[in-house]
Design a protein around this motif. Structure first.
Motif, PDB file in Angstrom:
ATOM      1  N   GLY A 178       0.671  -1.143  -0.018  1.00  0.00           N
ATOM      2  CA  GLY A 178       0.110   0.255   0.518  1.00  0.00           C
ATOM      3  C   GLY A 178       0.733   1.251  -0.071  1.00  0.00           C
ATOM      4  N   SER A 182      -0.637   4.779  -1.425  1.00  0.00           N
ATOM      5  CA  SER A 182      -0.935   6.017  -0.783  1.00  0.00           C
ATOM      6  C   SER A 182       0.593   6.826  -1.416  1.00  0.00           C
ATOM      7  CB  SER A 182      -0.453   5.745   0.823  1.00  0.00           C
ATOM      8  OG  SER A 182      -0.785   5.091   0.894  1.00  0.00           O
ATOM      9  N   ASP A 203      -9.573  -7.907   2.117  1.00  0.00           N
ATOM     10  CA  ASP A 203      -9.635  -6.307   2.005  1.00  0.00           C
ATOM     11  C   ASP A 203      -8.924  -5.479   2.802  1.00  0.00           C
ATOM     12  OD1 ASP A 203     -11.679  -4.446   0.447  1.00  0.00           O
ATOM     13  OD2 ASP A 203     -12.508  -4.678   2.726  1.00  0.00           O
ATOM     14  N   ARG A 206      -7.272  -1.262   2.177  1.00  0.00           N
ATOM     15  CA  ARG A 206      -8.002  -0.447   2.576  1.00  0.00           C
ATOM     16  C   ARG A 206      -7.640   0.513   3.506  1.00  0.00           C
ATOM     17  NH1 ARG A 206     -11.738  -0.426  -2.064  1.00  0.00           N
ATOM     18  NH2 ARG A 206     -11.625  -2.342  -2.634  1.00  0.00           N
ATOM     19  N   LYS A 207      -7.716  -0.245   5.273  1.00  0.00           N
ATOM     20  CA  LYS A 207      -7.062   0.207   6.287  1.00  0.00           C
ATOM     21  C   LYS A 207      -5.737   0.483   6.077  1.00  0.00           C
ATOM     22  CE  LYS A 207      -7.176  -0.645  11.271  1.00  0.00           C
ATOM     23  NZ  LYS A 207      -7.729  -2.247  12.198  1.00  0.00           N
ATOM     24  N   ILE A 209      -3.507   1.390   3.426  1.00  0.00           N
ATOM     25  CA  ILE A 209      -3.916   2.616   2.432  1.00  0.00           C
ATOM     26  C   ILE A 209      -4.707   3.952   2.850  1.00  0.00           C
ATOM     27  CG2 ILE A 209      -3.838   3.763   0.553  1.00  0.00           C
ATOM     28  CD1 ILE A 209      -4.536   0.864  -0.922  1.00  0.00           C
ATOM     29  N   SER A 210      -5.627   3.922   4.277  1.00  0.00           N
ATOM     30  CA  SER A 210      -5.958   5.324   4.277  1.00  0.00           C
ATOM     31  C   SER A 210      -5.062   5.393   5.471  1.00  0.00           C
ATOM     32  CB  SER A 210      -7.461   4.243   4.801  1.00  0.00           C
ATOM     33  OG  SER A 210      -8.606   4.576   4.013  1.00  0.00           O
ATOM     34  N   SER A 216      -9.488  10.731  -0.671  1.00  0.00           N
ATOM     35  CA  SER A 216     -10.603  10.104  -1.066  1.00  0.00           C
ATOM     36  C   SER A 216     -10.617  10.062  -2.653  1.00  0.00           C
ATOM     37  CB  SER A 216     -11.737   9.979  -0.105  1.00  0.00           C
ATOM     38  OG  SER A 216     -12.233  11.430  -1.368  1.00  0.00           O
ATOM     39  N   TRP A 218      -9.332   7.523  -4.582  1.00  0.00           N
ATOM     40  CA  TRP A 218      -9.238   6.033  -5.172  1.00  0.00           C
ATOM     41  C   TRP A 218      -9.931   5.332  -4.859  1.00  0.00           C
ATOM     42  CZ3 TRP A 218      -8.214   2.671  -1.090  1.00  0.00           C
ATOM     43  CH2 TRP A 218      -7.992   3.036   0.024  1.00  0.00           C
ATOM     44  N   GLU A 219      -9.349   4.056  -5.368  1.00  0.00           N
ATOM     45  CA  GLU A 219     -10.322   2.956  -6.126  1.00  0.00           C
ATOM     46  C   GLU A 219      -9.031   1.997  -5.252  1.00  0.00           C
ATOM     47  OE1 GLU A 219     -13.488  -0.185  -8.545  1.00  0.00           O
ATOM     48  OE2 GLU A 219     -12.470   2.762  -9.541  1.00  0.00           O
ATOM     49  N   LEU A 220      -9.616   0.180  -5.364  1.00  0.00           N
ATOM     50  CA  LEU A 220      -9.006  -0.539  -5.034  1.00  0.00           C
ATOM     51  C   LEU A 220      -9.648  -1.848  -6.429  1.00  0.00           C
ATOM     52  CD1 LEU A 220      -7.455  -1.315  -1.751  1.00  0.00           C
ATOM     53  CD2 LEU A 220      -6.170  -0.195  -3.882  1.00  0.00           C
ATOM     54  N   SER A 222      -9.845  -5.291  -6.899  1.00  0.00           N
ATOM     55  CA  SER A 222      -9.225  -6.992  -6.494  1.00  0.00           C
ATOM     56  C   SER A 222      -9.657  -7.564  -7.431  1.00  0.00           C
ATOM     57  CB  SER A 222      -9.491  -6.733  -5.330  1.00  0.00           C
ATOM     58  OG  SER A 222      -9.716  -6.004  -3.852  1.00  0.00           O
TER      59      SER A 222
END
Length: 306
Positions: A178, A182, A203, A206-207, A209-210, A216, A218-220, A222
């Motif tokens: 990540g 980032s 999943d 996401r945590k 990267i945050s 905001s 961005w998108e993953l 998968s």
């Protein structure tokens, strides 16, 4: 530090393919920065090496698996800057067979010392007690986390995008821990969307990267991990080989190959609006192909053409 690396060679190359309809796609050649410390590995390690030198640390210690680009890169950059390197490697069964693993054999040739641990012990790598035991054994080292992702790594990855990238609508990159995505998120412009293609199942990213990303946009996606980290099939191999024929650019099977496969599939599915300008980041990692091909050969599968 920059004098050791070829940053002036990082260009955006137009991707050639009959599949590109109504959009344009370019590939940022971060893989040409250095033979062994290429792509996001240079970006992640740049400020960490400077910090290690500032703290007058003579040992770098990090973590990784059998095919880890990060392990290879840390061993190489340690050799370049006269620092001792220690790799805590997942899988104690590798202790007696690492000489048949191209990645670990390379790291060894660069002077890296290995500490092989079981998978259950490896899961404790972020605990204070485990790190304390490592310091008791190896001394006062500079700790670089698995995959290299920390605040200094993100700072380095924020430098991937340049002024000539401002016109792109979408920025795509592979995702491991990540850190790279980032940095791209933090340095992106308001009209740009950052899309990450995880190489691992799950999943949890996401945590992670945050923790580092301050926007905001961005998108993953998968859907293109091909079963998990370092897992591939004949469809992906065929795609990588065909891409090499058409563009004379080598993709790696763990990260960039999966990302490019995903981008082409999304173009086919009309995910990107008409006339979109897409920039994909080549994060290097080509050292892992030799080891992957050895594994493919044992399984009787097609090889990645070099």
């Amino acid at each position: 530090m920059a004098s050791v690396f070829s940053l002036n060679n990082v260009l955006n190359e137009d991707v050639i393919s009959s599949s590109l309809k109504n959009v344009s796609l370019s590939l940022k050649r971060e893989d040409v920065i250095h033979e062994y410390v290429s792509g996001n590995k240079y970006r992640k390690l740049k400020y960490n090496i400077q910090q290690a030198q500032k703290e007058k640390k003579e040992i770098l210690l990090t973590f990784g698996g059998a095919f880890s680009n990060h392990i290879a890169a840390v061993s190489a950059i340690g050799s370049l800057f006269g620092l001792k390197t220690i790799g805590v490697v997942r899988g104690e069964e590798l202790k007696d067979s690492y000489a048949s693993n191209a990645t670990l054999l390379f790291a060894k040739s660069q002077g890296m010392q290995f500490e092989f641990v079981s998978r259950s012990v490896y899961r404790e790598k972020n605990t204070e007690s485990f790190v304390r035991k490592l310091k008791e054994k190896f001394g006062d080292f500079y700790l670089i986390p698995e995959g290299g992702t920390n605040n200094l790594a993100v700072k380095g990855c924020e430098e991937i995008l340049a002024d000539n990238d401002n016109s792109f609508d979408f920025i795509c990159c592979p995702v491991g821990t990540g850190g790279t995505i980032s940095g791209l998120i933090n340095s992106s412009l308001s009209h740009q969307k950052i899309i990450g293609f995880p190489a691992l199942k799950g999943d949890f990213l996401r945590k992670d990267i945050s923790k580092f990303a301050n926007k905001s946009n961005w998108e993953l996606i998968s859907d293109y991990h091909f079963g998990g980290y370092a897992k591939i099939n004949t469809e992906l191999i065929s795609f990588i080989n065909q891409f090499k024929v058409e563009n004379n650019i080598q993709l790696d099977p763990v990260y960039t190959g999966k990302m490019m496969f995903g981008i082409f599939d999304l173009i086919k599915k009309e995910y990107f609006p008409k006339d979109s300008k897409i920039l994909a980041i080549h994060t290097g990692g080509l050292q892992g192909i030799e080891g992957m091909n050895a594994r493919l050969k044992r399984k009787g599968m097609p090889l990645i053409q070099l």
